[in-house]
Design an enzyme around this catalytic site. Structure first.
Site, PDB file in Angstrom:
ATOM      1  N   MET A  83       0.840  -1.202   0.000  1.00  0.00           N
ATOM      2  CA  MET A  83       0.000   0.000   0.000  1.00  0.00           C
ATOM      3  C   MET A  83       0.878   1.257   0.000  1.00  0.00           C
ATOM      4  O   MET A  83       1.017   1.945   1.011  1.00  0.00           O
ATOM      5  CB  MET A  83      -0.936  -0.032   1.202  1.00  0.00           C
ATOM      6  CG  MET A  83      -1.798  -1.286   1.263  1.00  0.00           C
ATOM      7  SD  MET A  83      -2.974  -1.330   2.636  1.00  0.00           S
ATOM      8  CE  MET A  83      -1.859  -1.455   4.041  1.00  0.00           C
ATOM      9  N   ASP A  84       1.431   1.562  -1.155  1.00  0.00           N
ATOM     10  CA  ASP A  84       2.380   2.661  -1.279  1.00  0.00           C
ATOM     11  C   ASP A  84       1.675   3.925  -1.776  1.00  0.00           C
ATOM     12  O   ASP A  84       0.721   3.849  -2.547  1.00  0.00           O
ATOM     13  CB  ASP A  84       3.497   2.255  -2.260  1.00  0.00           C
ATOM     14  CG  ASP A  84       4.671   3.201  -2.206  1.00  0.00           C
ATOM     15  OD1 ASP A  84       4.811   3.950  -1.218  1.00  0.00           O
ATOM     16  OD2 ASP A  84       5.470   3.209  -3.163  1.00  0.00           O
ATOM     17  N   GLY A  85       2.177   5.068  -1.328  1.00  0.00           N
ATOM     18  CA  GLY A  85       1.671   6.346  -1.823  1.00  0.00           C
ATOM     19  C   GLY A  85       0.886   7.153  -0.806  1.00  0.00           C
ATOM     20  O   GLY A  85       0.329   8.198  -1.148  1.00  0.00           O
ATOM     21  N   THR A  98       0.897  -0.202  -5.364  1.00  0.00           N
ATOM     22  CA  THR A  98       0.445   1.106  -5.837  1.00  0.00           C
ATOM     23  C   THR A  98       1.611   2.093  -5.759  1.00  0.00           C
ATOM     24  O   THR A  98       2.670   1.787  -5.240  1.00  0.00           O
ATOM     25  CB  THR A  98      -0.725   1.617  -4.984  1.00  0.00           C
ATOM     26  OG1 THR A  98      -0.331   1.638  -3.600  1.00  0.00           O
ATOM     27  CG2 THR A  98      -1.948   0.722  -5.137  1.00  0.00           C
TER      28      THR A  98
END
Length: 282
Positions: free
Chosen positions: A44-46, A224
């Site tokens: 779960m990047d960003g 992501t």
């Protein structure tokens, strides 16, 4: 006049939502004709870029918790969509051991928000019959957060509709080191007390001592934020996993991003299966 306008807008909104739901169900029905994934893992990047984009604080100050709220609800929507599709295992990379190196105020804010989300998650997963499992070195967490995680695990242990694994205080290197240490200790006990003359540590024993032993290897890992790195996530388990990177920031992920990722997986599934079959033969 104002009431009539508001009523019309509400009716239009309901029609659009119904249409969107109908279209989603139709597309999900088409996807289910093809091979459906058993396990989806999510990086779960960003979140910090989302906070900057929305002009929110991302250092733990006032407003910093908003991005954590958005990320949490994105995960809940993803969990619902996966359940509807028939995906049983969902794993989310929530907090790396390396993230403890961030600014103390940001780490503290994230941990406080996480504790709040655990209480909310307890209500939601019981409604959805979801078993929750935590993977990682939980000894690195505060006593309160660790106790809350253990309570949530015990409270949902009987559920089997789907399994949500939250990787917190996790890195794959730490997981592998933990599994090897546990396997060596078990072998030492076997040699000392059970007259076991086999000094070899079996691969199966190591895998049983992994934090992620509760779930099968992921079919696909979705990241992501536009990056193409695994970032020390499921290195052991992702040998033949399909990797899918998308530019959308995690809090902004939607159902169509998931649909595209699954279509991409289904297109490449034959290759993954062939590689797994060759590995078993060896």
């Amino acid at each position: 006049m104002e009431k009539e306008v508001m009523s019309s807008l509400k009716m239009a909104g309901n029609i659009l939502c119904s249409a969107s739901s109908f279209i989603r169900k139709c597309i999900f029905g088409v996807l289910r004709v093809g091979p459906i994934l058993n396990h989806i893992a999510l990086i779960m990047d960003g979140n910090r870029r989302y906070a900057k984009k929305q002009k929110l604080s991302h250092d733990g100050a006032a407003g910093g918790g908003v991005r954590y709220d958005a990320g949490f609800w994105a995960l809940m929507v993803m969990l619902l969509n996966c359940q509807e599709l028939g995906v049983k295992y969902i794993t989310a990379y929530a907090f790396s051991i390396d993230n403890f190196k961030r600014k103390p105020e940001e780490v503290e804010s994230l941990m406080t928000s996480m504790l709040e989300k655990f209480h909310l998650l307890d209500i939601l997963v019981k409604l959805l019959a979801v078993r929750v499992h935590f993977a990682g070195n939980l000894e690195l967490l505060s006593n309160e957060l660790r106790a809350s995680a253990m309570e949530l695990t015990e409270a949902t242990a009987a559920y089997s509709k789907s399994v949500l694994t939250i990787c917190i205080a996790y890195t794959s290197r730490d997981e592998i080191l933990h599994a090897v240490r546990e396997s060596c200790e078990q072998k030492r006990i076997d040699l000392e007390f059970r007259n076991d003359d086999d000094n070899e540590i079996k691969l199966m024993k190591v895998e049983k001592n992994m934090y992620m032993a509760v779930a099968p290897d992921p079919d696909i890992i979705i990241r992501t934020g536009g990056e193409n790195r695994l970032s020390n996530f499921l290195l052991w388990q992702s040998c033949w996993s399909h990797l899918h990177s998308m530019w959308v920031l995690w809090p902004e992920i939607g159902v169509w991003n998931l649909v595209f990722a699954i279509l991409n997986f289904q297109r490449n599934k034959t290759y993954c299966l062939e590689m797994k079959k060759k590995e078993k033969e060896l």
